[in-house]
Design a protein around this motif. Structure first.
Motif: not given
Length: 739
Positions: A716-722, A713-714, A701-707
């Motif tokens: 899937e591409e952003a989630r995979a990147q994080a 809402p995230l 949850a932290i790194v997804e917010r940082l990315v």
């Protein structure tokens, strides 16, 4: 030599279990060993019926044990040793009667061989039904699905006559009152003079007028390496993974690997072997040379199981967590009353379950044991077992033991709790062989003994009750006594706990409200907060917990923090609910939920005139503080959650659990960078629960917010990147299932 039984001590690096959590365990278990109705519908009818039979709603009346840390120092532990020319068994009566070691003694040029996985340290972890548990040896699991609540508790122990008493034989009897199901049980350890097998007679009795659900599994930790193979008389097994599925699979090959080798799977898993009716009950763990430990029993103990940690990073991390660096891994071979550990079996009123187990060394032809023909491997192992200990000899040993199961103790070796004595007095139970001496009654039982004898429960005293409301009893007989007792803050509080346990939530809430009218205490407020959460009122629950923390911090002299608790982003917020009297800040239903906005809080309060026990007060502060922070985050009140966190004493804030909470609070406040810094600094959550994924969930949850840099809402591409750019550090990898 004749078998000897002696008391001794054992010194191990030990992390103390610490104080119990004073808050009653009102919430449902987060036990991972459960299946839903869809899975249950696919099971054989008898298994499905027993899976659904009397599931545990909570661990009441037992208290949670979460006060341990990870700082270990040498500690002296009481031990009992049974020994003959062939075997030496070491038992820890103060830790659930755990068989810590079973050594096959040297003969000729051979060396002593440890048959069990013997943990070189005693490190509690959150695996027992009520928390603290440690790995290694043979444990006796009774009560409900999972590791017993007695894992780190003392049992009564005594020397008693053995079936070979005429030749000087003696047994070690362990016994206690199992409080989840209110059943007395005993474990008799017997080592005949010329035997290479340790006999264990077990009896569970139901002295009540109604049937009782029973659970029993003997868990044996055995050393593992890439050559370890576990064998049992089965061609099929029920596979249970931490994704909560139960399915029948072939043995030994399944899903591309031979699952009888513990390290040939990536994730932790259970394999409950389908032992055919009429087959001998046994299970063995053998090494590359075909040597190791075998366990067998009379037929009543029908189930056999292999538990593996797997070779993946999560399982390896857990193994490291439970011991010290450089220690080898282990698997568990187990034996139980049912086919799986998801089942409970009814024991009729006035009846008992009894059986005999045997543990000892076994050597078989390694070529057969590790060959590709499973039937040959099984046959070789069972043939060697029959030669070493015939099935008829186990049945004969059981028949010889049964008349001695009622033998009265000859010499007390260790003392357990006073709860059995209290229940024996209440029920007038006569339990030959397992005396529950009134002399074992202590401070925990005294209020309840007075209720039993006078009809009134002593009300809380100003000092002790500030830090601990006392243990609750919830059985119907105790609930009846509480309902007839005079109304006091303490009596109404304990009555509410008993009513909640019985499923009468409306009456429980009324009892807690009456307790508050008698005296405003953190304990009734917290119970009402649990009820609010269960009924879908998170903001009201948060208000009550805020008030509970405020009262607790006012109840004793709390060591000041390094500096005044000032929010890093804002000053301490103004008081909410101060002077409102019994109830919650602003009144029930009149806080944030009604107003639609967060309520500011202050936790400053003068110390009370009577100081509570400092150790108990710290335990209460940690327990209430944790629940309050979680509730405030759930109510979207991150600033208030931070105020509570900052008001706790430094020793609590430094704990890993509260470091994790700080990261979650910072993330909720929108400061993902500061939350990431908490993880980068490093911390250990000492009471991380088996199957809990809070560490990995919070990290991602932290790194997804940082990315993304946004709360949108995230994708899937952003989630995979994080997850690619910020992989979970190994020290936080405790996941036990595929992700």
């Amino acid at each position: 030599m004749a078998t000897s039984v002696r008391r001794t001590t054992l010194t191990l690096p030990t992390a103390p279990v610490g104080p119990d959590n004073p808050l009653p365990a009102l919430r449902p278990l987060d036990e991972v060993h459960r299946v839903d109705d869809r899975v249950r519908a696919t099971l054989p009818s008898d298994m499905a019926r027993q899976v659904a039979h009397a599931p545990l709603r909570s661990v009441l009346p037992v208290r949670l044990r979460d006060g341990y840390g990870r700082d270990r120092a040498p500690a002296t532990l009481d031990a009992i040793v049974l020994e003959n020319d062939l075997l030496r068994a070491t038992v820890l009566p103060g830790l659930g009667g755990r068989v810590h070691s079973l050594i096959h003694k040297a003969t000729g040029d051979s060396a002593d061989t440890e048959l069990l996985y013997r943990n070189p340290v005693l490190q509690p972890a959150d695996f027992a039904l009520n928390g603290a548990w440690f790995s290694g040896g043979i444990e006796w699991n009774i009560g409900a699905t999972g590791h017993t609540t007695l894992s780190c508790a003392p049992l009564h122990a005594a020397r008693v006559p053995a079936p070979d008493a005429a030749d000087g034989g003696a047994m070690v009897r362990l016994w206690e009152w199992e409080r989840l199901r209110d059943l007395p049980f005993q474990v008799d350890l017997w080592l005949p003079a010329d035997s290479a097998f340790l006999y264990v007679g077990v009896r569970i009795r139901n002295p009540h007028h109604l049937p009782a659900p029973v659970y029993w599994w003997s868990n044996i930790a055995v050393p593992e390496d890439e050559h370890t193979r576990v064998l049992a008389p089965a061609d099929d097994a029920w596979h249970f993974g931490y994704a909560r599925t139960l399915s029948r699979v072939p043995v030994p090959e399944w899903d591309g690997a031979d699952r009888t080798y513990p390290l040939r799977g990536a994730y932790p898993a259970d394999y409950f072997y389908e032992v055919p009716d009429g087959a001998r009950r046994w299970i063995a763990s053998l090494d590359a040379d075909g040597s190791g430990l075998v366990q067998t029993s009379t037929d009543l103990l029908r189930g056999r199981k292999l538990f593996v940690w797997g070779a993946g990073p999560g399982g390896r991390r857990w193994q490291q967590w439970l011991t010290e660096p450089g220690t080898g891994g282990y698997a568990e071979i187990q034996a139980g009353l049912a086919r799986t550990q998801l089942e409970h079996i009814p024991l009729e009123a006035g009846e008992e379950f009894a059986w005999l187990e045997a543990y000892g060394p076994l050597t078989a032809d390694p070529a057969a044991v590790h060959g590709t023909d499973w039937a040959t491997a099984r046959r070789e192992t069972e043939t060697r077992l029959e030669a070493a200990l015939p099935r008829a000899a186990v049945d004969a040993a059981y028949a010889a033991w049964r008349p001695y199961a009622d033998a009265e103790p000859a010499e007390q070796l260790a003392t357990g709790s006073g709860w059995g004595a209290l229940e024996a007095e209440r029920g007038g139970f006569q339990l030959p062989g397992t005396p529950f001496d009134p002399g074992t009654l202590g401070e925990e039982q005294e209020p309840w003994r007075r209720l039993l004898r006078t009809g009134a429960l002593p009300d809380w005293e100003p000092g002790p009750s500030q830090a601990d409301p006392g243990a609750s009893l919830v059985a119907p007989a105790w609930r009846d006594l509480l309902e007839a007792a005079p109304s006091t803050a303490g009596a109404e509080y304990h009555l509410g706990v008993a009513q909640w346990h019985a499923g009468d939530r409306a009456q429980a809430e009324r009892s807690w409200e009456r307790s508050l009218r008698c005296a405003e205490t953190p304990w009734a407020l917290r119970c009402l907060a649990v009820a609010d959460t269960a009924s879908g009122h998170p903001a009201r629950a948060a208000d009550r917990l805020l008030r509970a923390v405020q009262l607790l911090l006012a109840s004793g002299t709390v060591p000041p923090p390094e500096a005044d608790p000032v929010l890093e982003a804002d000053p301490v917020l103004e008081a909410a609910g101060a002077g409102q009297g019994p109830g919650v800040g602003g009144g029930a239903g009149q806080g944030a939920e009604a107003a639609g906005a967060p309520t500011a809080v202050s936790l400053a309060a003068p110390p009370a005139a009577v100081a509570a026990d400092p150790v108990a007060l710290e335990a209460a502060e940690a327990a209430l503080g944790r629940e309050a922070i979680v509730a405030l985050l759930a109510a979207d009140r991150a600033d208030d959650a931070r105020a509570v966190l900052d008001a706790l004493r430094p020793a609590i804030r430094a704990r890993g659990r509260f470091r994790l909470l700080r990261a979650q609070v910072l993330l909720a406040q929108g400061d993902a960078l500061a939350a990431r810094a908490v993880f980068d600094e490093g911390f250990e959550v000492c009471d991380l629960r088996e199957g809990d994924e809070a560490l990995s969930d919070t990290w991602y949850a932290i790194v997804e917010r940082l990315v993304t840099g946004t709360e949108e809402p995230l994708t899937e591409e952003a989630r995979a990147q994080a997850r690619t750019e910020h992989p979970l550090p190994g020290r936080y990898e405790f996941r036990m299932r595929p992700t």
